[in-house]
Enzyme design. Structure first.
Site, PDB file in Angstrom:
ATOM      1  N   GLU A 129       0.817  -1.333   0.083  1.00 22.89           N
ATOM      2  CA  GLU A 129       0.133   0.130  -0.013  1.00 22.89           C
ATOM      3  C   GLU A 129       0.846   1.225  -0.093  1.00 22.89           C
ATOM      4  O   GLU A 129       0.599   2.196  -0.682  1.00 22.89           O
ATOM      5  CB  GLU A 129      -0.924   0.156   1.343  1.00 22.89           C
ATOM      6  CG  GLU A 129      -2.098  -1.066   1.114  1.00 22.89           C
ATOM      7  CD  GLU A 129      -2.875  -1.127  -0.057  1.00 22.89           C
ATOM      8  OE1 GLU A 129      -3.210  -0.249  -0.800  1.00 22.89           O
ATOM      9  OE2 GLU A 129      -3.354  -2.185  -0.541  1.00 22.89           O
ATOM     10  N   HIS A 151       2.107   2.093  -3.436  1.00 25.57           N
ATOM     11  CA  HIS A 151       0.869   2.862  -3.939  1.00 25.57           C
ATOM     12  C   HIS A 151       0.912   4.420  -3.936  1.00 25.57           C
ATOM     13  O   HIS A 151       0.889   5.088  -4.784  1.00 25.57           O
ATOM     14  CB  HIS A 151      -0.327   2.421  -3.745  1.00 25.57           C
ATOM     15  CG  HIS A 151      -1.019   1.144  -4.577  1.00 25.57           C
ATOM     16  ND1 HIS A 151      -0.581   0.905  -5.818  1.00 25.57           N
ATOM     17  CD2 HIS A 151      -1.545  -0.091  -3.939  1.00 25.57           C
ATOM     18  CE1 HIS A 151      -1.098  -0.236  -6.168  1.00 25.57           C
ATOM     19  NE2 HIS A 151      -1.746  -0.692  -5.165  1.00 25.57           N
ATOM     20  N   HIS A 177       0.383  -1.956  -9.797  1.00 30.08           N
ATOM     21  CA  HIS A 177       0.461  -3.408  -9.665  1.00 30.08           C
ATOM     22  C   HIS A 177       1.382  -4.014 -10.634  1.00 30.08           C
ATOM     23  O   HIS A 177       1.503  -3.525 -11.816  1.00 30.08           O
ATOM     24  CB  HIS A 177      -0.695  -4.080  -9.651  1.00 30.08           C
ATOM     25  CG  HIS A 177      -1.776  -3.929  -8.618  1.00 30.08           C
ATOM     26  ND1 HIS A 177      -3.031  -3.838  -8.750  1.00 30.08           N
ATOM     27  CD2 HIS A 177      -1.414  -3.512  -7.367  1.00 30.08           C
ATOM     28  CE1 HIS A 177      -3.613  -3.614  -7.373  1.00 30.08           C
ATOM     29  NE2 HIS A 177      -2.779  -3.626  -6.724  1.00 30.08           N
ATOM     30  N   CYS A 178       2.204  -4.950 -10.058  1.00 26.85           N
ATOM     31  CA  CYS A 178       3.214  -5.471 -10.860  1.00 26.85           C
ATOM     32  C   CYS A 178       2.882  -6.740 -11.408  1.00 26.85           C
ATOM     33  O   CYS A 178       2.260  -7.863 -10.632  1.00 26.85           O
ATOM     34  CB  CYS A 178       4.684  -5.477 -10.193  1.00 26.85           C
ATOM     35  SG  CYS A 178       5.871  -6.227 -11.012  1.00 26.85           S
ATOM     36  N   CYS A 181       7.186 -10.204  -6.767  1.00 33.42           N
ATOM     37  CA  CYS A 181       7.301  -8.761  -6.213  1.00 33.42           C
ATOM     38  C   CYS A 181       5.935  -8.295  -5.148  1.00 33.42           C
ATOM     39  O   CYS A 181       4.751  -8.751  -5.342  1.00 33.42           O
ATOM     40  CB  CYS A 181       6.967  -7.739  -7.509  1.00 33.42           C
ATOM     41  SG  CYS A 181       7.038  -6.114  -7.295  1.00 33.42           S
ATOM     42  N   CYS A 191      10.513  -6.026  -6.877  1.00 33.39           N
ATOM     43  CA  CYS A 191      11.288  -6.336  -8.061  1.00 33.39           C
ATOM     44  C   CYS A 191      12.194  -5.496  -8.396  1.00 33.39           C
ATOM     45  O   CYS A 191      12.024  -4.416  -8.077  1.00 33.39           O
ATOM     46  CB  CYS A 191      10.315  -7.145  -9.069  1.00 33.39           C
ATOM     47  SG  CYS A 191       9.442  -5.905 -10.049  1.00 33.39           S
ATOM     48  N   CYS A 236      10.351  -2.608 -10.072  1.00 31.66           N
ATOM     49  CA  CYS A 236       9.754  -1.757  -9.205  1.00 31.66           C
ATOM     50  C   CYS A 236      10.595  -0.838  -8.583  1.00 31.66           C
ATOM     51  O   CYS A 236      10.281   0.207  -8.020  1.00 31.66           O
ATOM     52  CB  CYS A 236       8.615  -2.367  -8.496  1.00 31.66           C
ATOM     53  SG  CYS A 236       7.189  -3.181  -9.344  1.00 31.66           S
TER      54      CYS A 236
END
Lengths: 449, 186
Positions: free
Chosen positions: B136, B139, B145-146, B151, B170, B173
């Site tokens: 969260e 975000h 989202h990945c 991840c 990951c 990200c």
């Protein structure tokens, strides 16, 4: 996860719009939310959307009406109907009107995510399918000439080989088979492609004018020659000159043409100066040029001079497997031109087109499809949209210049075909006995096509 | 130095808060501080759903921060509740965040084995809480989202998916996060 997926939310409740938008944005989608169907339809008409999420209960225009109007505009857009008041009736109506899915609010996060992912995966497959089809169709197209039949694939291969050389080419085929397209294909694949492509229809002009058209004229060369004019040989310099219907030219023009081909120079009509020319000649004819040579109507030396490489274009009746591809090509072309959309041809209309013999070849087929696109009222082309000629199913029509032997052979072949090669029935129809028919089949070497 | 402030809402086991604070600090490379508990979120209860509105709680976190600021503009706020959360469109959520904003919220309720009729597992609960907290907060840094299942930004729509992913970002990200942090500082 997918930045390139655009989702449009249509819901009259702001809290629903915000909540769903936020949640989908976290998933990486591009999201726009509007509060009613009117705004949604505006958005659908102006922008491209991958998925629409539409609330069922909305004032003024409900979700089913939005769905209906969206589908009228673009049938392909997947629409998911959302509702907090699910009933079997509304679910059935939504699905019947073409909704992709019907989901109940609040959603299980797994459910809505999966529904959207399924749509995206399906659309990716559709795009891949379209791409692969286009790639495959490219194999069947060569510079605007279409054909997947073995015969046409051979023509494509020959055109590619011939294009690399500077040789004179003779294209022999019936009218409407695409001789000029082949000539253009050779030109545009050749080293001369940067130069001009000039086409002359030898049959369209009287002898005196043809000479002037080909070689040009000097001022005062003849009545009406008020100024000097360059001929097609000069205009085609460094490029390709396409001489269509070369079998029609007079003996005098044949002599002049032969001289140009041998000497690579010519004089304008009424001129004295020799003009050098660097032109590749591609000639075409729908006549049997060899027969005309034998009849003494075409010079043998010119025939051999232009017939260095010969390309025989098959008539459409000999490559019927290309008809569906050609129909699709012309359908797309004339739909764009006439701003119409068709799903295709009815089974019966397709059958008629496949059965017909196409004496006018591809040109005739193109005209038939153009006409059908204009007159058709439904989203598919029906038999009544085809001209009566095509509806006859390809009945044999002898012409006055056909040898009697050819007429008899064709007539027998059509009779045999219409009786499914039943010898007894065919013989009865033709008014001859079985043995006579059998011997004629052997004599004329009539074979199943 | 920019920080992440962790706000327990109602009673939350201090041991969980300590672990979440330590791990979040390590994973996101930010200082973390646990603040005083906020009151129980009874204001967000939705009788029809018998759940708590996560948007209402997020709003409350931001209101409190506005009236009693504890952080600078670049700081992030993570609320932790132990009630079942929902949104108007989803039947449940493990957490919610303002995408590219300041506040995030996680719930321990559905991270507990007991919710699924199983024996309590404090270690697993902590692991799950860390994953959801990092997710969260990710975000709030603008990460979406990945598709990499390992991840921490992998989308969890079920407890199975929470357990499948790790608590780490990951490489992709990670790079995105560095870039987002840099652009915030600039």
């Amino acid at each position: 996860m997918r930045q390139d997926v655009h989702i449009l939310i249509v819901d009259d409740e702001i809290i629903m719009r915000d909540s769903l938008s936020e949640w989908l944005r976290e998933d990486g989608y591009k999201v726009v939310a509007v509060e009613d169907g009117f705004q949604a339809l505006e958005k659908v008409k102006r922008e491209k959307w991958d998925v629409l999420l539409v609330d069922l209960k909305m004032p003024r225009m409900d979700g089913l009406e939005v769905l209906e109007k969206v589908k009228e505009f673009n049938e392909e857009i997947p629409v998911i109907i959302m509702t907090a008041y699910a009933t079997v009736d509304s679910a059935v109506r939504a699905m019947k009107k073409g909704a992709y899915d019907y989901i109940v609010k609040p959603f299980n996060p797994e459910e809505i995510g999966l529904a959207i992912r399924k749509i995206i995966a399906y659309q990716d497959l559709l795009k891949e399918n379209i791409y692969l089809r286009q790639e495959l169709e490219k194999k069947y197209e060569f510079k605007d000439i279409i054909g997947k039949s073995h015969k046409m694939q051979e023509v494509f291969a020959l055109v590619k080989t011939v294009a690399k050389s500077n040789s004179t080419v003779l294209i022999e085929s019936e009218s409407g088979t695409g001789k000029e397209l082949v000539a253009r294909a050779i030109h545009s694949s050749s080293l001369r492609s940067e130069g001009p492509f000039v086409a002359v229809s030898c049959a369209a002009l009287p002898e005196s004018l043809l000479e002037s058209e080909l070689f040009g004229h000097e001022k005062g060369a003849f009545t009406g020659a008020v100024s000097a004019k360059k001929g097609r040989f000069e205009l085609a310099d460094t490029g390709t000159l396409f001489l269509d219907e070369i079998g029609e030219i007079s003996q005098k023009t044949q002599v002049n043409l032969l001289r140009v081909l041998e000497e690579k120079e010519f004089r304008r009509v009424g001129g004295t100066e020799l003009i050098k020319t660097d032109v590749r000649i591609i000639a075409a004819t729908n006549k049997d040029l060899k027969a005309r040579v034998e009849e003494g109507k075409f010079r043998e030396d010119l025939y051999y001079r232009i017939n260095v490489v010969s390309i025989q274009l098959p008539p459409l009746r000999d490559r019927k497997e290309d008809i569906p591809l050609l129909v699709q090509h012309f359908l797309t072309k004339y739909c764009i031109e006439n701003k119409k959309e068709f799903e295709g041809l009815s089974e019966e209309a397709s059958r008629i087109l496949m059965k017909y013999d196409w004496p006018g070849n591809v040109r005739e087929l193109e005209n038939v499809i153009e006409r059908a696109v204009v007159v058709a009222k439904e989203r598919i082309i029906l038999p009544e949209d085809l001209p009566p000629l095509a509806q006859l199913g390809g009945k044999f029509k002898p012409t006055s210049d056909m040898p009697l032997r050819e007429v008899e052979k064709e007539h027998m072949l059509h009779a045999l075909e219409s009786h499914n090669w039943n010898i007894t029935k065919t013989a009865k129809t033709l008014g001859i006995d079985r043995n006579t028919l059998a011997s004629k089949i052997k004599k004329y070497q009539i074979k199943k096509r | 130095v920019s920080r992440i402030f962790i706000l327990p809402i109602g009673f939350i086991d201090p041991a969980i808060l300590r672990i979440v604070s330590r791990k979040v600090a390590a994973r996101l490379n930010y200082n973390c501080k646990v603040l005083q508990n906020m009151e129980e979120p009874s204001y967000a209860f939705e009788p029809q759903r018998k759940q708590y509105s996560s948007s209402r709680i997020l709003k409350e976190i931001l209101n409190k921060e506005r009236s009693h600021p504890v952080a600078d503009g670049a700081a992030k706020l993570l609320g932790v509740v132990d009630v079942d959360l929902c949104t108007p469109i989803l039947t449940f959520i493990f957490g919610e965040a303002q995408l590219g904003g300041r506040a995030a919220l996680i719930s321990l309720s559905r991270l507990r084995q007991e919710y699924y009729g199983l024996s309590p597992n404090p270690g697993l609960l902590m692991e799950r809480a860390v994953k959801e907290a990092v997710h969260e907060l990710g975000h709030t840094f603008g990460l979406t989202h990945c598709s990499n299942t390992k991840c921490v930004m992998y989308f969890s729509n079920s407890i199975r998916n929470v357990d499948v992913k790790t608590d780490r970002l990951c490489n992709g990200c990670c790079m995105l996060l560095s870039e987002k942090k840099r652009s915030v500082l600039e």
